[in-house]
Design a protein around this motif. Structure first.
Motif, PDB file in Angstrom:
ATOM      1  N   LYS A  59       4.509   5.623   1.246  1.00 17.05           N
ATOM      2  CA  LYS A  59       3.399   5.804   0.307  1.00 17.05           C
ATOM      3  C   LYS A  59       3.353   4.764  -0.812  1.00 17.05           C
ATOM      4  O   LYS A  59       2.267   4.265  -1.113  1.00 17.05           O
ATOM      5  N   THR A 118      -0.323   2.444  -1.856  1.00 18.28           N
ATOM      6  CA  THR A 118      -0.968   3.059  -3.014  1.00 18.28           C
ATOM      7  C   THR A 118      -1.264   1.998  -4.062  1.00 18.28           C
ATOM      8  O   THR A 118      -0.380   1.233  -4.449  1.00 18.28           O
ATOM      9  N   PRO A 120       0.832  -1.891  -5.191  1.00 19.28           N
ATOM     10  CA  PRO A 120       1.612  -1.472  -4.021  1.00 19.28           C
ATOM     11  C   PRO A 120       2.951  -2.203  -3.948  1.00 19.28           C
ATOM     12  O   PRO A 120       3.043  -3.391  -4.255  1.00 19.28           O
ATOM     13  N   GLY A 122      -4.659   9.497  -1.949  1.00 18.61           N
ATOM     14  CA  GLY A 122      -4.282   8.386  -2.817  1.00 18.61           C
ATOM     15  C   GLY A 122      -3.814   7.161  -2.057  1.00 18.61           C
ATOM     16  O   GLY A 122      -3.168   6.286  -2.616  1.00 18.61           O
ATOM     17  N   ILE A 123      -4.134   7.093  -0.773  1.00 16.52           N
ATOM     18  CA  ILE A 123      -3.701   5.987   0.079  1.00 16.52           C
ATOM     19  C   ILE A 123      -4.874   5.044   0.305  1.00 16.52           C
ATOM     20  O   ILE A 123      -5.962   5.471   0.669  1.00 16.52           O
ATOM     21  N   ASP A 124      -4.650   3.753   0.089  1.00 16.83           N
ATOM     22  CA  ASP A 124      -5.665   2.737   0.342  1.00 16.83           C
ATOM     23  C   ASP A 124      -5.666   2.426   1.839  1.00 16.83           C
ATOM     24  O   ASP A 124      -4.660   1.931   2.362  1.00 16.83           O
TER      25      ASP A 124
END
Length: 102
Positions: free
Chosen positions: A41, A45, A49, A81-83
């Protein structure tokens, strides 16, 4: 929302709820345990990142990458919340080749 997408969203919501409740030992997603997913994660994020950890890359190397690719256009990743763009670039950062259709 299409019925298929709704099922995917519901499955991920159930996965996250069980993981947060402490029953995560038996839960996997695309052949990755919740611990491996959580290790990845920080690398997917924003705004800053991190580089993927060894634990993340090890888990990703055993994962079903085609399964993980199925989430690339899903609303699930941003909701967690993950790109999605960072997530799709993660295999290359771990020295893995993503599926051709990903």
């Amino acid at each position: 929302m299409a019925p298929g997408k709704l099922m995917v969203v519901l499955a991920v919501v159930v996965f996250v709820a069980v993981a947060l409740a402490g029953g995560s030992e038996a839960i996997t997603l695309c052949k990755m345990s919740d611990d491996q997913l959580m290790a990845c994660k920080p690398a997917v994020t924003n705004p800053n990142p991190a580089e993927p950890t060894t634990e993340c890359c090890t888990g990703l190397s055993a994962a079903d990458l085609s399964c993980l690719c199925s989430y690339k256009n899903s609303a699930v990743l941003p909701a967690l919340g993950i790109d999605p763009n960072l997530a799709m670039g993660l295999p290359a950062k771990c020295g893995l080749t993503p599926p051709a259709n990903c």
